[in-house]
Design an enzyme around this catalytic site. Structure first.
Site, mmCIF file in Angstrom:
data_model
loop_
_atom_site.group_PDB
_atom_site.id
_atom_site.type_symbol
_atom_site.label_atom_id
_atom_site.label_comp_id
_atom_site.label_asym_id
_atom_site.label_seq_id
_atom_site.Cartn_x
_atom_site.Cartn_y
_atom_site.Cartn_z
ATOM 1 N N TRP A 261 -12.261 4.996 0.514
ATOM 2 C CA TRP A 261 -12.121 5.478 -0.861
ATOM 3 C C TRP A 261 -13.455 5.568 -1.589
ATOM 4 O O TRP A 261 -13.560 6.195 -2.628
ATOM 5 C CB TRP A 261 -11.178 4.550 -1.651
ATOM 6 C CG TRP A 261 -9.792 4.537 -1.122
ATOM 7 C CD1 TRP A 261 -8.804 5.447 -1.387
ATOM 8 C CD2 TRP A 261 -9.224 3.587 -0.213
ATOM 9 N NE1 TRP A 261 -7.663 5.116 -0.716
ATOM 10 C CE2 TRP A 261 -7.890 3.984 0.017
ATOM 11 C CE3 TRP A 261 -9.702 2.437 0.424
ATOM 12 C CZ2 TRP A 261 -7.033 3.271 0.860
ATOM 13 C CZ3 TRP A 261 -8.863 1.736 1.258
ATOM 14 C CH2 TRP A 261 -7.546 2.144 1.477
ATOM 15 N N GLN B 181 0.816 -1.224 0.000
ATOM 16 C CA GLN B 181 0.000 0.000 0.000
ATOM 17 C C GLN B 181 0.849 1.273 0.000
ATOM 18 O O GLN B 181 0.441 2.308 -0.533
ATOM 19 C CB GLN B 181 -0.918 -0.011 1.233
ATOM 20 C CG GLN B 181 -1.740 1.237 1.454
ATOM 21 C CD GLN B 181 -2.876 1.401 0.456
ATOM 22 O OE1 GLN B 181 -3.911 0.758 0.569
ATOM 23 N NE2 GLN B 181 -2.674 2.264 -0.533
ATOM 24 N N ASP C 69 -13.234 -2.734 -6.974
ATOM 25 C CA ASP C 69 -12.205 -2.056 -6.177
ATOM 26 C C ASP C 69 -12.589 -1.920 -4.698
ATOM 27 O O ASP C 69 -11.866 -2.387 -3.832
ATOM 28 C CB ASP C 69 -11.878 -0.682 -6.785
ATOM 29 C CG ASP C 69 -10.475 -0.199 -6.425
ATOM 30 O OD1 ASP C 69 -9.740 -0.936 -5.754
ATOM 31 O OD2 ASP C 69 -10.126 0.926 -6.826
ATOM 32 N N GLU D 286 -2.263 5.201 -10.969
ATOM 33 C CA GLU D 286 -3.587 5.625 -10.480
ATOM 34 C C GLU D 286 -3.469 7.069 -9.977
ATOM 35 O O GLU D 286 -3.397 7.340 -8.778
ATOM 36 C CB GLU D 286 -4.110 4.720 -9.359
ATOM 37 C CG GLU D 286 -5.577 5.047 -9.033
ATOM 38 C CD GLU D 286 -6.122 4.284 -7.840
ATOM 39 O OE1 GLU D 286 -5.361 3.570 -7.170
ATOM 40 O OE2 GLU D 286 -7.336 4.443 -7.572
HETATM 41 FE FE FE2 Z 1 -7.197 -0.824 -5.926
#
Ligand code: FE2
Length: 396
Positions: free
Chosen positions: A307, A144, A301, A205
């Site tokens: 998020w 992450q 996702d 991203e």
């Molecule tokens: Fe993701």
């Protein structure tokens, strides 16, 4: 089990699908029959990009006010520090898997954050993978915070792979420098080669048009003649590339046979947060990649996490968003778009026996329409078949 009067898609043929021993087989007995009424029956969905470790954690103390990826990561770090444990994770993950299964998903590739020194989530997901047999689960060890922002990161990533993660993850755009981003791409291939794993990355991203790690990911696969599969998730920076560069890099992705996984729900929500107006749409160039025969699949996702405050566990929602955001509303894209959840996704997952032929997996979704567009338009009334067994009825 026999599914009578099934309309194939693609193909539009009416067939009886016989399933025996969990696979499509000529030898199935007549003991249990479902009549599909000439409606479309599709092989089941595969969810290629989800974060099961963070599903359903949204709460009044975890509100992402800026709506950015970065604030989401900071809130998730808080959750990991104060609230994450194996027991509560087990409950959340099972709830998500049940939801996905009820929507026709029988294969899930989940990311698991491996920056936690105890690897609590990873160990619990490995346990769930063995126990929850109605879904084939693949685990991607996801760094992450990148591989090189802290000296512990690489050690934890490698440990996660040794413990049983299926895929090597990476996130080069989250490294501190461009050089570290490139290094992380090379390290992902080194680890994948060392442990005979596939690669499943978060790539570019961001809205930053200078984020071009996808070209290194693709070129490195060709250079090494890497024989495993490589998936590139998100690729949202491609939305901001100039057209000439985008065309060059899409051809490279196609040549390298990289699987692309777009996450339209999340990226329509998270991208463009540094814009005023006009504001970008923020999903990758699905249409152009399909034109160049890139294998494009879709992912959900997130489900109710820092998020994304929504998420239904239904892949058709991601498809619905992609159809609008790209847009993909004209022939042949609209009619064929379902393939991004079925054939393309199964191929990226690594399924060899997928479809209606003898020996193919006995996982199907029975719809209530003869029109492929209506499957996504109405998204209701589906029967889900797992290995020749009816596992759920949706909205009946
Ligand atoms: Fe993701």
């Amino acid at each position: 089990m026999i599914i009578k009067n099934a309309r194939t898609f693609p193909g539009n043929n009416i067939i009886d699908i016989r399933i025996d021993g969990g696979k499509v087989s000529k030898d199935a007995s007549d003991s249990f029959t479902v009549d599909a009424g000439k409606n479309i029956v599709i092989p089941s969905f595969s969810e290629l990009h989800i974060h099961l470790d963070s599903v359903f954690i949204m709460s009044p103390t975890l509100i992402n006010r800026s709506g950015t990826l970065e604030e989401g990561i900071a809130l998730w770090d808080e959750y990991k520090k104060h609230s994450l444990n194996a027991d509560e994770l087990n409950i959340r993950v099972r709830k998500a898997l049940e939801l996905l299964l009820s929507n026709g998903v029988t294969r899930v590739r989940t990311n698991v954050d491996v920056s936690d020194p105890d690897l609590t989530a990873l160990k619990e997901l490995i346990r769930i993978k063995k126990e929850f047999t109605d879904i084939d689960l693949q685990i991607t060890a996801f760094p992450q915070h990148g591989m090189y922002t802290d000296k512990m990161n690489m050690e934890l990533l490698e440990r996660a792979i040794e413990l049983g993660a299926d895929n090597v993850g990476l996130a080069p755009h989250l490294e501190d420098t461009f050089e570290d981003g490139i290094k992380s791409v090379k390290s992902a291939y080194d680890l994948a080669e060392k442990y005979h794993k596939n690669i499943d990355g978060h790539i570019d991203e961001t809205d930053d048009p200078e984020s071009r790690f996808i070209e290194y990911l693709a070129k490195e696969k060709i250079r090494r003649n890497f024989t495993g599969s490589v998936a590139a998730g998100h690729l949202t920076a491609m939305h901001s590339y100039n057209n000439q560069y985008a065309n060059k890099v899409i051809k490279l992705i196609s040549r390298a046979k990289i699987n692309v996984v777009s996450n339209p729900l999340i990226n329509m929500h998270l991208q463009g947060r540094y814009d005023s107006y006009p504001r970008i749409r923020g999903i990758t160039r699905i249409k152009e990649m399909l034109d160049y025969k890139v294998n494009v699949a879709l992912g959900e996702d997130c489900i109710m996490d820092p998020w994304y405050p929504m998420g239904s566990g239904d892949p058709l929602d991601a498809l619905f968003m992609a159809l609008h955001a790209e847009p993909l509303m004209a022939p042949p894209y609209l009619e064929n778009s379902m393939n991004m959840l079925t054939y393309n996704a199964a191929s990226a997952f690594g399924v060899r026996n997928y479809g209606y032929s003898e020996g193919d997996e006995g996982d199907f979704i029975i719809t209530d329409t003869q029109n492929p567009v209506e499957i996504v338009q109405y998204r209701h009334k589906r029967l889900v078949v797992r290995r020749g067994r009816l596992v759920n009825e949706v909205n009946k």
